[in-house]
Design a protein around this motif. Structure first.
Motif, PDB file in Angstrom:
ATOM      1  N   UNK A  74       0.833  -1.207   0.000  1.00  0.00           N
ATOM      2  CA  UNK A  74       0.000   0.000   0.000  1.00  0.00           C
ATOM      3  C   UNK A  74       0.865   1.253   0.000  1.00  0.00           C
ATOM      4  N   UNK A  75       1.941   1.244   0.800  1.00  0.00           N
ATOM      5  CA  UNK A  75       2.840   2.397   0.841  1.00  0.00           C
ATOM      6  C   UNK A  75       3.542   2.590  -0.502  1.00  0.00           C
ATOM      7  N   UNK A  76       3.932   1.494  -1.135  1.00  0.00           N
ATOM      8  CA  UNK A  76       4.575   1.593  -2.444  1.00  0.00           C
ATOM      9  C   UNK A  76       3.628   2.191  -3.474  1.00  0.00           C
ATOM     10  N   UNK A  77       2.346   1.870  -3.377  1.00  0.00           N
ATOM     11  CA  UNK A  77       1.368   2.439  -4.310  1.00  0.00           C
ATOM     12  C   UNK A  77       1.301   3.959  -4.197  1.00  0.00           C
ATOM     13  N   UNK A  78       1.589   4.471  -3.004  1.00  0.00           N
ATOM     14  CA  UNK A  78       1.541   5.914  -2.782  1.00  0.00           C
ATOM     15  C   UNK A  78       2.862   6.585  -3.157  1.00  0.00           C
ATOM     16  N   UNK A  79       3.990   5.960  -2.762  1.00  0.00           N
ATOM     17  CA  UNK A  79       5.293   6.613  -2.862  1.00  0.00           C
ATOM     18  C   UNK A  79       6.140   6.155  -4.052  1.00  0.00           C
ATOM     19  N   UNK A  80       5.881   4.960  -4.568  1.00  0.00           N
ATOM     20  CA  UNK A  80       6.642   4.408  -5.694  1.00  0.00           C
ATOM     21  C   UNK A  80       8.152   4.486  -5.462  1.00  0.00           C
ATOM     22  N   UNK A  81       8.670   3.864  -4.381  1.00  0.00           N
ATOM     23  CA  UNK A  81      10.111   3.927  -4.123  1.00  0.00           C
ATOM     24  C   UNK A  81      10.895   3.054  -5.098  1.00  0.00           C
ATOM     25  N   UNK A  82      12.155   3.416  -5.321  1.00  0.00           N
ATOM     26  CA  UNK A  82      13.009   2.560  -6.147  1.00  0.00           C
ATOM     27  C   UNK A  82      13.350   1.273  -5.405  1.00  0.00           C
ATOM     28  N   UNK A 112       0.552  -2.405  -6.888  1.00  0.00           N
ATOM     29  CA  UNK A 112       0.118  -2.316  -8.282  1.00  0.00           C
ATOM     30  C   UNK A 112       1.078  -3.082  -9.192  1.00  0.00           C
ATOM     31  N   UNK A 113       0.590  -3.494 -10.349  1.00  0.00           N
ATOM     32  CA  UNK A 113       1.397  -4.315 -11.259  1.00  0.00           C
ATOM     33  C   UNK A 113       2.762  -3.706 -11.586  1.00  0.00           C
ATOM     34  N   UNK A 114       2.859  -2.408 -11.887  1.00  0.00           N
ATOM     35  CA  UNK A 114       4.183  -1.864 -12.227  1.00  0.00           C
ATOM     36  C   UNK A 114       5.167  -1.891 -11.056  1.00  0.00           C
ATOM     37  N   UNK A 115       4.657  -2.097  -9.837  1.00  0.00           N
ATOM     38  CA  UNK A 115       5.502  -2.041  -8.637  1.00  0.00           C
ATOM     39  C   UNK A 115       5.821  -3.420  -8.080  1.00  0.00           C
ATOM     40  N   UNK A 116       5.369  -4.473  -8.731  1.00  0.00           N
ATOM     41  CA  UNK A 116       5.538  -5.817  -8.193  1.00  0.00           C
ATOM     42  C   UNK A 116       6.998  -6.219  -8.032  1.00  0.00           C
ATOM     43  N   UNK A 117       7.877  -5.660  -8.861  1.00  0.00           N
ATOM     44  CA  UNK A 117       9.283  -6.052  -8.814  1.00  0.00           C
ATOM     45  C   UNK A 117      10.145  -5.113  -7.971  1.00  0.00           C
ATOM     46  N   UNK A 118       9.529  -4.214  -7.222  1.00  0.00           N
ATOM     47  CA  UNK A 118      10.305  -3.322  -6.358  1.00  0.00           C
ATOM     48  C   UNK A 118      11.111  -4.148  -5.356  1.00  0.00           C
TER      49      UNK A 118
END
Length: 321
Positions: A249-257, A290-296
């Motif tokens: 959920x946090x990654x969906x908001x912040x999109x960290x590398x 989200x799908x684009x963030x699955x590989x973070x």
């Protein structure tokens, strides 16, 4: 170029760590050339803690008379006013700490530049600048121990928020914690199901104490999990999944590398990095990101106890620019 030096302080509910951090002229990793620790003795109140901090800084400077420090960087428990460096709020772990004019008083008493930031914010700065997050554009860092704190660093700067309270990620809503009281006085927060303290409590509530003579702690449960105990494995899985889902959920908001996990629970030893816990964190993350963030990447911090001291020094250096 010459080596640079900063006096760094890490203030927690249990101990006050003070160091003289050296920044090599060749650009190498900053490291302590002097270190000392004293108990916080938080129960004595905010003024007593302040006096102990000031005495620790003076002792560090006096023990290194040939070192000229650029200033004092502090990572402090509680919510730090980003404008002044005063302690805006602290919970019952640090009674009387709220309202202590930490930065202003130290600047006046020491005659040195002083920069104060939250302790987990300092930890994140350390990992972002010199740990596993080095070279990354953005780093989401969670410190998991007795409680859960966090911070977000982007382009070298930590997010502090208007009130200095940014990063209280242990206090985001978590469906697995519905109805469970939190130390902050609310309920339903991540910290109540994913911290070391809560893992022990969950096991006791479901199955009874591991040791009848005392409440269980997270390490007790993890040891049982490592030994193949099904009950402990269930609790470790649930805690890891809840943490991972919140990270998603946090990654969906912040999109960290990258996402960095650190703190006492993570660095107590390799036992805490059990496959059950790691798998459940990734399972929970995948359920929400989200799908684009699955590989973070989800990484384990590398600096351990030096992270907040290095981060506090980085915050001081940034304040001088």
């Amino acid at each position: 170029m010459e080596n640079k030096y900063v006096c760094s302080v890490d203030i927690g509910g249990t101990k006050i760590a003070t160091a003289i951090m050296e920044y090599p002229a060749d650009g190498g990793v900053p490291h302590p050339v002097f270190e000392a620790e004293v108990p916080t003795e938080a129960q004595e109140g905010g003024e007593a803690v302040f006096q102990r901090i000031e005495a620790s800084i003076k002792a560090a400077l006096e023990a290194n008379p040939d070192v000229e420090v650029l200033g004092v960087g502090i990572g402090a428990a509680g919510v730090v006013d980003p404008k002044t460096g005063a302690i805006a709020y602290a919970n019952e772990i640090m009674p009387g700490w709220s309202g202590v004019q930490l930065g202003p008083r130290l600047r006046e008493d020491l005659g040195l530049p002083v920069a104060v930031v939250g302790d987990v914010q300092a930890h994140a700065l350390g990992e972002a600048h010199w740990g596993v997050g080095k070279g990354k554009f953005s780093v989401l860092c969670l410190g998991i121990g007795t409680g859960i704190g966090g911070a977000y660093v982007e382009n070298g700067r930590v997010m502090q928020g208007f009130h200095g309270a940014a990063g209280h990620m242990g206090h985001i809503e978590c469906s697995a914690a519905a109805g469970i009281p939190c130390a902050c006085g609310r309920s339903g927060h991540l910290e109540s199901v994913a911290s070391g303290t809560s893992i022990g409590r969950m096991y006791d509530e479901r199955f009874g104490r591991v040791d009848p003579s005392r409440p269980s702690v997270g390490r007790d449960v993890n040891d049982l999990c490592r030994a193949g105990d099904a009950k402990a494995t269930e609790v470790i899985h649930d805690a890891g999944f809840a943490l991972g889902a919140s990270l998603g959920s946090l990654a969906n908001i912040l999109d960290p590398e990258v996402i960095v996990l650190s703190g006492g629970v993570i660095h107590q030893g390799p036992d805490w990095r059990s496959q059950t816990w790691k798998d459940s964190v990734h399972e929970g993350y995948a359920s929400q990101a989200l799908d684009p963030l699955q590989d973070t990447p989800i990484l384990i911090g590398s600096l351990e106890g030096d992270a907040p001291l290095i981060g506090a020094a980085e915050h001081l250096l940034a304040s001088l620019k």
